[in-house]
Design an enzyme around this catalytic site. Structure first.
Site, PDB file in Angstrom:
ATOM      1  N   ARG A   1     -37.978 -12.916 -53.910  1.00 26.48           N
ATOM      2  CA  ARG A   1     -38.792 -13.953 -54.547  1.00 26.48           C
ATOM      3  C   ARG A   1     -38.156 -15.301 -54.220  1.00 26.48           C
ATOM      4  NH1 ARG A   1     -38.031 -12.490 -59.300  1.00 26.48           N
ATOM      5  NH2 ARG A   1     -36.502 -14.045 -59.980  1.00 26.48           N
ATOM      6  N   ILE A   2     -38.960 -16.247 -53.781  1.00 27.35           N
ATOM      7  CA  ILE A   2     -38.461 -17.557 -53.370  1.00 27.35           C
ATOM      8  C   ILE A   2     -38.757 -18.581 -54.461  1.00 27.35           C
ATOM      9  CG2 ILE A   2     -38.570 -19.371 -51.630  1.00 27.35           C
ATOM     10  CD1 ILE A   2     -37.422 -16.734 -50.618  1.00 27.35           C
TER      11      ILE A   2
ATOM     12  N   VAL B   1     -49.173   7.882 -40.227  1.00 29.25           N
ATOM     13  CA  VAL B   1     -47.939   8.660 -40.090  1.00 29.25           C
ATOM     14  C   VAL B   1     -48.282  10.115 -39.801  1.00 29.25           C
ATOM     15  CG1 VAL B   1     -46.284   7.253 -41.350  1.00 29.25           C
ATOM     16  CG2 VAL B   1     -47.895   8.641 -42.639  1.00 29.25           C
TER      17      VAL B   1
ATOM     18  N   ALA C   1     -44.311 -14.911 -52.661  1.00 27.77           N
ATOM     19  CA  ALA C   1     -43.865 -13.520 -52.774  1.00 27.77           C
ATOM     20  C   ALA C   1     -43.495 -12.989 -51.401  1.00 27.77           C
ATOM     21  CB  ALA C   1     -44.968 -12.666 -53.387  1.00 27.77           C
ATOM     22  N   GLY C   2     -42.616 -12.011 -51.394  1.00 21.78           N
ATOM     23  CA  GLY C   2     -42.220 -11.368 -50.153  1.00 21.78           C
ATOM     24  C   GLY C   2     -41.961  -9.904 -50.401  1.00 21.78           C
TER      25      GLY C   2
ATOM     26  N   ASP D   1     -34.802  -9.146 -37.583  1.00 21.24           N
ATOM     27  CA  ASP D   1     -36.172  -9.269 -38.084  1.00 21.24           C
ATOM     28  C   ASP D   1     -36.791 -10.544 -37.516  1.00 21.24           C
ATOM     29  OD1 ASP D   1     -38.509  -8.841 -39.494  1.00 21.24           O
ATOM     30  OD2 ASP D   1     -37.713  -9.519 -41.424  1.00 21.24           O
TER      31      ASP D   1
ATOM     32  N   ASP E   1     -55.459  15.866 -38.135  1.00 23.21           N
ATOM     33  CA  ASP E   1     -56.333  15.665 -36.982  1.00 23.21           C
ATOM     34  C   ASP E   1     -57.611  16.475 -37.151  1.00 23.21           C
ATOM     35  OD1 ASP E   1     -54.264  14.167 -36.019  1.00 23.21           O
ATOM     36  OD2 ASP E   1     -53.688  15.570 -34.431  1.00 23.21           O
TER      37      ASP E   1
END
EC number: 2.3.1.234
Length: 529
Positions: free
Chosen positions: A341-342, A129, A336-337, A447, A285
């Site tokens: 949560r699945i 960034v 996990a994501g 997405d 930089d």
């Protein structure tokens, strides 16, 4: 081997000198405009006036002469063309005068490699960034791949432009950081995450409007940081799960921000991974990073003639081989994501998935609640509309806003990423048809990546929580853009895969050419444009 590196892509001209085990010297000079932002020609004039002095001082610090140098590296791009030309001319002159080899270096590659050298990171996902750059990068199959990036302006440019309008001279980032520490009120700003990509121009427009209406600059600065940085950390975490990496590295001028560093550290701790923050003096930089990348390139067999060192203002990191990296074994994150949560459950005897939107401690609590609820509600709405449009997608069984969860049909099969990695492509025609149906219905997914498509005997589209109904051509283009980039990120023969999918898409959607023209326009907006 002693390597001299010259950096000069934007506002800073810098000379760094290293060998395999030591950092010998660094000398830099920054162009600081009296008013406004960077003017490319003025920056180049500054660089041409001071570059001899910068190099001489670096040699003095290293206690060597120019003839002790074994290799010259310079920043070939991306960057401001006038600045790049000054730097390249100096590097070529040294190479010709000394008879020593020269290598042109990709600027983001330098940031990664100096970060790896000084922190000990091995195979990280990098959040890069700076003023003109906002990228999430990881090494896959011999090259660093851009997993996500800004779709409009870099986060540093966004902050500097706001600061300039507020009367704060360049560079405005450090002053905005100080003001944000005094802010307490979170203002409503656009939270624009599109798959693995981000967009910051909406934040800038809204922040400037708040400035005009008299909102406290401390609160505006606070809101800019909380919103924009949360977007960055979200896509960074998503990149971890996509890539299977277990390290994070931060670099670039904006990576100096303490609030951003804290947010990344908190996310890494919750995810159970290691985070590395490039030393503050090497985030900006600098010539050391160019020397380090040149050293690795040379040792891996890269050679360039002077005639091959033309600068490239749009030079992308995924154009450069990086064979010195051995990809680490993939970390298994289970179910996990980045956002949920699945859980596998049974719904009245049917195999089902319960998706729970989990809180993220790195985000402002009010912002976190807003994002979780809006995405959950959006996913529920769009899944229903996808079904109505004939698009293969899970059936929603239950929607519970109190527990922030949705229960839906369990779709058997594997992610598109796994199928492509094993060479399967017979589903691409159907995928193009499904995307065409979705877009014909005026729905954008938001997405659309290889990890939100399940393949079995058919193709199923899942998780449209960032999607949009009544979508415009730009929204549809972002879908195609995101899917193309996620395919490229696998390091496969992406051209053939994308071509098969797009042929089917074109044949089934009358506005496909308009969408694809907009995809090309999005790509042209990258970096310094």
């Amino acid at each position: 081997m002693i390597v001299l590196g010259l950096e000069g892509t934007a506002h800073t001209i810098s000379c760094g000198i290293i060998d395999e085990s030591r950092i010998l010297a660094m000398e830099s000079s920054m162009y600081r405009p009296k008013t406004g932002g960077i003017r490319p020609l003025d920056a180049a004039v500054h660089h041409s006036e001071v570059i001899d002095t910068v190099i001489s001082r670096a040699l003095e610090k290293a206690k060597i002469s120019i003839h002790d140098i074994d290799l010259i590296g310079f920043s070939m791009g991306p960057g401001l063309a006038p600045s790049l030309r000054v730097t390249a001319t100096a590097a070529r002159t040294i190479s010709v005068l000394t008879g020593k080899p020269i290598i042109g270096v990709n600027h983001p590659l330098g940031h990664i490699e100096i970060g790896r050298r000084v922190t000990g990171a091995i195979d990280p996902v990098m959040l890069y960034v700076s003023g003109g750059n906002t990228q999430v990068i990881a090494h896959v199959n011999g090259r660093y791949r851009v997993l996500g990036e800004t779709l409009d302006i870099g986060i540093g440019n966004m902050i500097d432009k706001f600061a300039r309008e507020a009367g704060i001279p360049f560079p405005g980032g450090p002053e905005i950081e100080k003001l944000a520490m005094k802010g307490t009120k979170l203002l409503d700003l656009p939270y624009s995450v599109k798959g693995m990509d981000t967009a910051f121009s909406g934040i800038l427009t809204a922040a400037l409007q708040y400035l005009k209406t008299g909102q406290a600059i401390e609160d505006i600065s606070y809101s800019i940081q909380e919103t924009a940085f949360a977007m960055l950390v979200e896509v960074l975490e998503r990149a971890l799960y996509v890539s299977g990496k277990d390290e994070i590295l931060m670099a670039g001028g904006v990576a100096l921000n303490r609030r951003l560093r804290d947010m990344v550290t908190n996310m890494a701790r919750e995810a159970g991974i290691r985070s590395y923050l490039t030393d503050r003096e090497y985030c900006m930089d600098n010539g050391i990073m160019i020397a380090q990348a040149a050293l690795l390139m040379y040792k891996s067999g890269v050679r360039m003639s002077v005639e091959e060192t033309a600068v490239n203002p749009r030079f992308r990191i995924d154009e450069v081989d990086a064979p010195w990296i051995t990809d680490a074994s993939r970390k298994d994150y289970g179910k996990a994501g980045a956002e949920s949560r699945i859980e596998e459950v049974s719904f009245h005897g049917r195999p089902a998935i319960r998706k729970v939107r989990i809180s993220k401690s790195y985000r402002n609590s009010d912002l976190d609640k807003k994002i979780r609820y809006e995405r959950m509600r959006n996913e529920f709405t769009i899944l229903r509309k996808l079904k109505e449009a004939g698009v293969n997608s899970p059936v929603v069984y239950d929607f519970d806003p109190f527990s922030m969860s949705i229960t839906m049909q369990k779709i058997p099969g594997r992610m598109m990423s796994a199928e492509l990695n094993e060479g399967r492509t017979d589903f691409l025609n159907e995928l193009g048809i499904m995307i065409a149906k979705m877009h014909r219905a005026g729905i954008a997914h938001g997405d659309l990546t290889v990890n939100n498509i399940i393949v079995n005997d058919s193709v199923f589209i899942i998780d449209p929580s960032m999607g949009k109904v009544n979508a415009e051509i730009e929204d549809m283009a972002v879908d195609i853009y995101a899917l193309e980039d996620s395919i490229k990120g696998l390091g496969l023969d992406s051209g053939s895969v994308i071509g098969q999918m797009l042929k089917s898409y074109r044949n089934n959607f009358n506005l496909a050419d308009d969408v694809l023209e907009t995809v090309s326009a999005i790509r042209r907006r990258h970096r310094y444009v």
